[in-house]
Design a protein around this motif. Structure first.
Motif, PDB file in Angstrom:
ATOM      1  N   ARG A 168       0.813  -1.222   0.000  1.00 18.41           N
ATOM      2  CA  ARG A 168       0.000   0.000   0.000  1.00 18.41           C
ATOM      3  C   ARG A 168       0.841   1.265   0.000  1.00 18.41           C
ATOM      4  O   ARG A 168       0.304   2.362  -0.054  1.00 18.41           O
ATOM      5  N   HIS A 169       2.155   1.130   0.068  1.00 15.92           N
ATOM      6  CA  HIS A 169       3.013   2.314   0.122  1.00 15.92           C
ATOM      7  C   HIS A 169       3.096   2.978  -1.245  1.00 15.92           C
ATOM      8  O   HIS A 169       3.106   2.321  -2.291  1.00 15.92           O
ATOM      9  N   GLU A 170       3.181   4.304  -1.233  1.00 15.67           N
ATOM     10  CA  GLU A 170       3.226   5.089  -2.475  1.00 15.67           C
ATOM     11  C   GLU A 170       4.371   4.651  -3.384  1.00 15.67           C
ATOM     12  O   GLU A 170       4.205   4.506  -4.597  1.00 15.67           O
ATOM     13  N   TYR A 171       5.564   4.429  -2.804  1.00 14.27           N
ATOM     14  CA  TYR A 171       6.720   4.060  -3.623  1.00 14.27           C
ATOM     15  C   TYR A 171       6.516   2.707  -4.293  1.00 14.27           C
ATOM     16  O   TYR A 171       6.893   2.499  -5.456  1.00 14.27           O
TER      17      TYR A 171
ATOM     18  N   ILE B 179       3.734  -5.177   5.643  1.00 16.46           N
ATOM     19  CA  ILE B 179       4.642  -5.993   4.843  1.00 16.46           C
ATOM     20  C   ILE B 179       4.196  -7.453   4.935  1.00 16.46           C
ATOM     21  O   ILE B 179       4.205  -8.035   6.018  1.00 16.46           O
ATOM     22  N   PRO B 180       3.797  -8.075   3.812  1.00 16.05           N
ATOM     23  CA  PRO B 180       3.276  -9.450   3.860  1.00 16.05           C
ATOM     24  C   PRO B 180       4.228 -10.449   4.503  1.00 16.05           C
ATOM     25  O   PRO B 180       3.795 -11.359   5.197  1.00 16.05           O
TER      26      PRO B 180
ATOM     27  N   VAL C  94      10.213   0.263   2.555  1.00 17.47           N
ATOM     28  CA  VAL C  94      10.312  -0.643   3.707  1.00 17.47           C
ATOM     29  C   VAL C  94      10.878   0.092   4.915  1.00 17.47           C
ATOM     30  O   VAL C  94      10.369  -0.028   6.038  1.00 17.47           O
ATOM     31  N   ASN C  95      11.933   0.899   4.708  1.00 20.22           N
ATOM     32  CA  ASN C  95      12.542   1.633   5.812  1.00 20.22           C
ATOM     33  C   ASN C  95      11.568   2.638   6.426  1.00 20.22           C
ATOM     34  O   ASN C  95      11.540   2.822   7.644  1.00 20.22           O
ATOM     35  N   GLU C  96      10.778   3.291   5.580  1.00 16.07           N
ATOM     36  CA  GLU C  96       9.811   4.251   6.109  1.00 16.07           C
ATOM     37  C   GLU C  96       8.741   3.550   6.934  1.00 16.07           C
ATOM     38  O   GLU C  96       8.305   4.069   7.967  1.00 16.07           O
TER      39      GLU C  96
END
Length: 790
Positions: A47-50, A342-343, A606-608
C-alpha cells in the motif's frame, strides 16, 4: 481450575499422550512438505506510495531484481576478442535463464547500446557490437572509439579506465525463483570463467541465492546447537529425562507449527530460522523448568509407589500459570508485528504465533504428563554434580536481594537502563553498513559489490517518474526535459549517488551527432521545438524497446534513474529527502513527479514503514504485556513490575545493536519483537514461585530463597545452555544469522541476570500486593515440608 487441569492430565495421561502422538504424526507429514523459499513480493509494503510506483513502471524502467555482471581484465583493456566473446556468450545465455525479462538485458553485445550516426544519407542508429563481434583490429579500434564518444556507454557500461564492462539484466518479480536464478547464472558464468578475466555478479537474486546456498551449513549449525544443548542438559541435570523431554518438546512444537503453517499455505523463509531457533529455545526452557520442579518435588518425599505421578501433578499445577503466561506473552508480543503492512512480516507473525502457541501442548502439558511415567525417578546417570557451585550463585542472588545491597542493585539497574536507553537512540533504521548486512564484509558478494561500485556509478538503482497517464507526448515537452536535467544535476551532488540517466541525456547525443559530433552541442536544445525535433528524430530511428529505459511507448511518462554506491538507511533517507526538496521547489506546470521505483525505491518504502511503526510496535508490545500480566494477576502493579526485566534486556540489546552497527530492518524486526516476550519469561517463574511460597506462609526471605533455589536453578540451567548453543551461530557464513545468534545470547543472558538478581531485589523492596498482600490457605494436595535455608 489449574488444579483440576493438572489432575485431569495426569489421571487421563494415556489418552492425552495418545491424542498428542496421533496429531503429531499427522502434522509431521505436512511439516515435511512445507516450502522453503524467499518470495520477493512478500517483502514489499504493497500500500506504500513508492511500491505502487514501482509495481506500475517496473516492467518499463527496471524492477528491483536486477542482476549486474562485471567483466574485469587485470591488464590492458576489454577490447580484446577473447574478452568480448565472453561478454557476448553470457549476454546471449541470459535469455535462457528462468524468469528473465528479455527486454531488460543490456550490454555491449546487446541491441540496447547503440551509436547514433548522421551522414548525407540521413540519421541512423547502429548497435555497438551486435550481432557479430569485431572481426579484426580495425573493427576493435572502431568499437573503442564508438564507446569513447558515447556518454551513455562510456562510464555507465564501460569503466573510465576501459578495464571493465557491465551486463545488466532484470527479472520478472512475480516469477523469479532466487535459488534457480542463482544456480543458472553461476553455471552460465562458469562456462566462460577461465581466470583470465575476473567476473563479478551482484543483485538481489544473487544475494538471496547465496542465502539458499548456505542452507546446508545452516542445518549443520542447527544440529551442532542441538547437540551442544543435549550435552549440557545431560551434564547439568544428570538424568535422561532432563535431556530427552526438552528435546521432545522442541521437536513436537516444530512439527505442529510447520504442519499447521503448511495447511495455511504459508512457506518457510530461510532467514527466519533464527526466529525458529529462538522459539524452540522457549520450548526447551519451559520444559527444563518443569523437569527441574519435578526433581525438587522428588527431593521432598521418599521413594514409593505413585511418587512420580504426584510430583508430575504438582509440577504441572505450580508451573501452569507462569508457563502459560510466558507463552501468551511471547505470542502476543510477536502478534504486534502483524500490524506491519509488509506481507512477509505478517506471514512470519502467523508462523511465530502458531509456533509459540504450540508450546502450551509440547512443553507445559506434555512434559509433566510424560514425567508421570518414570518408574525410578530418584536416580542419576553420572556422578558429576555441578549443583553446589550453581547454588552458591543462587545464594549470592538471595544475599543481594535481602541485604542492604538491594538498593545498590536497583540504583545500578536504573543507571544502566538510562545510559543504554539513550545510546539505543543511535540505532539505525535500514542497513547500517555498505554492502548487504545478510553476508559478511569479506564475502564474495560484498567484495564483488564493492569492486563494481568502485569502477562504475553504482549497483543499486532508484527511478523517479515524471509525467501523467493519458497525456501522450508529455515527456517531449521542454518543461519536463529541463526539469529532468536540473534534477539530475541536483541529486548527483549527493556523494553516494554515483550517476543518473534519463531521456534528457540521450537528446544531447543526437544534437551533437547532427552537427558532426561537435561537443559544443552536447546539450539540450534551446527551445521546445528543437527538443521536440530531436525526440522525433530519435524515435524514427529507434526499434521497439530501445526507449524503454527512458520513457513509455506514449511518452506520457519518463524516468530519471539514479545509481547508488551503497544501500545504507541513511543514504536512502537522504536521497528521498533531497528528491522531495527538489520537487517542492520545482513544481511542474503539467504532469507530476512519482516516487520511487527500483530496488532503492522499494527499500526506501520498507525503511519508512519500519521507522514509522517500530516505536509504536515496541510500545504496543509493552502495553500488551502489561495488560496480560494485569489480567492474570489481577493487579496493575504486576503489569508494571514485569516491565522491569523487559526494559533492561531490550535497552541493552538495542544499544548493543547501535554500537555494533546492526540496523533495524525487515529481517531484525521480528527478532526484536519476540525479544520483548523473551525478556520476561524467566521473571514469571521467579515471581510466581515467590508468590506461591508467601501464600504457603513463608517469610519474604525464605520465599526468595526457595524461589531462587527452585525456579532460579531452572533459569541458570536453561540460560547457560541456550546462551552457549546460540553462540555457535557466530560461525555462520551468513552475517545476519551470526549477529542474531549473538543478540539472542545477549537477550537470554540479560533476561536471566534480571530475573535472578534484579527482580528479587525489586520485589523485596517494594513488596507488591499481588505477591505479599493476600495470604491464602495451602491447597489440599500441595502440602509439603518447608525446606530450610542452607
Amino acid at each position: 481450575m489449574i488444579e483440576r487441569i493438572a489432575e485431569f492430565c495426569i489421571r487421563r495421561r494415556s489418552w492425552v499422550v495418545g491424542s498428542l502422538a496421533a496429531l503429531t504424526l499427522v502434522l509431521s507429514w505436512f511439516a515435511l512438505h512445507i516450502e522453503v523459499r524467499t518470495v520477493f513480493e512478500d517483502m514489499l509494503p504493497s500500500r506504500h506510495e513508492y511500491v505502487k510506483t514501482h509495481e506500475k513502471f517496473k516492467d518499463t524502467f527496471g524492477g528491483s531484481n536486477m542482476v549486474t555482471i562485471m567483466f574485469e581484465v587485470p591488464d590492458g583493456e576489454i577490447f580484446q576478442p577473447a574478452v568480448l566473446e565472453k561478454v557476448r556468450t553470457v549476454t546471449l545465455g541470459l535469455r535462457e535463464v528462468s524468469a528473465v525479462n528479455p527486454y531488460q538485458i543490456t550490454s555491449l553485445a546487446s541491441k540496447k547500446l547503440k551509436e547514433v550516426r548522421a551522414s548525407t544519407a540521413g540519421i541512423e542508429t547502429r548497435p555497438l557490437m551486435w550481432p557479430e563481434l569485431p572481426a579484426n583490429a580495425d573493427e576493435l579500434a572502431t568499437l573503442r572509439e564508438s564507446v569513447l564518444r558515447n556518454p551513455l556507454v562510456y562510464g555507465p557500461f564501460v569503466s573510465k579506465d576501459l578495464q571493465a564492462t557491465l551486463i545488466t539484466v532484470d527479472f520478472i518479480d512475480r516469477e523469479v525463483d532466487y535459488a534457480k536464478v542463482f544456480s543458472e547464472i553461476r553455471a552460465l558464468v562458469a562456462k566462460v570463467d577461465d581466470d583470465s578475466v575476473k567476473i563479478r555478479v551482484v543483485g538481489d537474486p544473487i544475494l538471496y541465492g547465496w542465502v539458499n546456498h548456505y542452507v546446508p551449513e545452516t542445518i549443520n549449525l542447527v544440529a551442532a546447537a542441538l547437540g551442544l544443548t543435549l550435552v549440557m542438559l545431560f551434564v547439568l541435570l544428570r538424568t535422561w529425562r532432563g535431556v530427552l523431554l526438552p528435546l521432545l518438546a522442541g521437536v513436537v512444537s516444530a512439527i505442529w507449527a510447520l504442519g499447521i503453517c503448511r495447511l495455511l499455505g504459508i512457506h518457510f523463509e530461510p532467514l527466519v530460522i533464527v526466529v525458529a531457533m529462538l522459539i524452540t529455545s522457549r520450548a526447551v526452557s519451559h520444559s527444563v523448568q518443569i523437569v527441574n520442579r519435578f526433581d525438587d518435588e522428588l527431593a521432598l518425599v521418599p521413594p514409593g509407589e505413585g511418587v512420580a505421578r504426584h510430583a508430575a501433578r504438582v509440577a504441572l499445577a505450580d508451573l501452569f500459570r507462569p508457563g502459560m503466561l510466558g507463552v501468551i506473552a511471547d505470542a502476543a508480543c510477536m502478534a504486534v508485528v502483524a500490524l506491519s503492512p509488509i506481507p512477509m512480516l505478517q506471514k512470519l507473525t502467523v508462523l511465530s504465533v502458531v509456533w509459540v502457541s504450540t508450546l502450551t501442548i509440547s512443553a507445559v502439558i506434555l512434559t509433566p504428563v510424560l514425567l508421570s511415567y518414570i518408574r525410578r525417578p530418584h536416580g542419576t546417570v553420572h556422578p558429576i554434580d555441578l549443583a553446589p557451585p550453581l547454588r552458591r550463585i543462587l545464594d549470592f542472588g538471595v544475599w543481594m536481594a535481602t541485604s542492604r545491597f538491594r538498593y545498590a542493585v536497583i540504583g545500578c539497574s536504573t543507571i544502566v537502563v538510562t545510559v543504554s536507553g539513550l545510546y539505543a537512540l543511535n540505532l539505525k533504521i535500514g542497513d547500517a553498513n555498505p554492502g548487504s548486512p545478510i553476508l559478511w564484509p569479506e564475502s564474495t558478494y560484498n567484495r564483488d559489490s564493492a569492486a563494481i561500485n568502485a569502477r562504475f556509478q553504482g549497483v543499486d538503482r532508484m527511478f523517479i517518474v515524471l509525467g501523467e497517464d493519458g497525456k501522450e507526448g508529455l515527456v517531449k515537452s521542454n518543461d519536463v526535459l529541463l526539469a529532468m536535467n536540473r534534477f539530475q544535476r541536483f541529486i548527483e551532488a549527493q556523494p553516494e549517488v554515483g550517476g543518473t540517466v534519463s531521456i534528457a541525456d540521450v537528446l544531447p547525443v543526437v544534437n551533437s551527432t547532427l552537427r558532426e559530433g561537435n561537443p559544443r552541442y552536447l546539450e539540450l536544445g534551446d527551445t521546445q521545438q528543437v527538443n521536440g525535433s530531436l525526440m522525433g528524430i530519435l524515435d524514427s530511428v529507434s526499434e521497439p524497446g530501445d526507449i524503454d529505459r527512458f520513457a513509455d511507448n506514449q511518452y506520457a511518462n519518463g524516468a530519471v534513474t539514479m545509481m547508488f554506491r551503497d544501500r545504507q538507511g541513511e543514504t536512502i533517507r537522504t536521497a528521498v529527502a533531497r528528491v522531495k526538496e527538489f520537487i517542492a521547489q520545482n513544481p511542474l506546470p503539467e504532469g507530476q513527479w512519482q516516487l520511487a521505483g527500483g530496488l532503492i525505491g522499494v527499500m526506501a518504502a520498507v525503511n519508512e514503514v519500519i521507522l514509522s511503526s517500530q516505536i509504536e510496535a515496541v510500545a504496543l508490545a509493552l502495553l500488551v504485556l502489561v495488560v496480560i500480566c494485569t489480567v492474570v494477576y489481577r493487579s496493575t502493579v504486576a503489569g508494571m513490575l514485569f516491565m522491569v526485566p523487559v526494559i533492561i534486556s531490550n535497552t541493552l540489546t538495542f544499544s548493543f545493536m547501535a554500537w555494533k552497527g546492526i540496523g533495524m530492518n525487515i529481517n531484525t524486526v521480528p527478532v526484536a519483537a519476540l525479544g520483548i516476550g523473551l525478556g520476561v519469561d524467566y521473571a514469571f517463574y521467579i515471581a510466581d514461585r515467590i508468590k506461591e511460597e508467601i501464600a504457603a506462609g513463608s517469610t519474604p526471605e525464605h520465599a526468595i530463597h526457595q524461589a531462587l533455589h527452585s525456579a532460579g536453578m531452572g533459569v541458570i540451567v536453561t540460560a547457560s545452555v541456550l546462551i552457549f548453543s546460540t553462540l555457535l551461530w557466530w560461525g555462520s557464513s551468513l552475517r545476519f544469522q551470526a549477529e542474531m545468534g549473538l543478540l539472542m545470547a545477549i537477550w537470554l543472558g540479560v533476561s536471566a541476570m534480571s530475573a535472578l538478581f534484579v527482580m528479587p531485589s525489586v520485589i523485596y523492596v517494594f513488596r507488591p500486593a499481588f505477591i505479599f498482600g493476600h495470604r491464602e490457605a495451602p491447597v489440599l494436595g500441595r502440602l509439603r515440608p518447608a525446606i530450610q535455608p542452607v
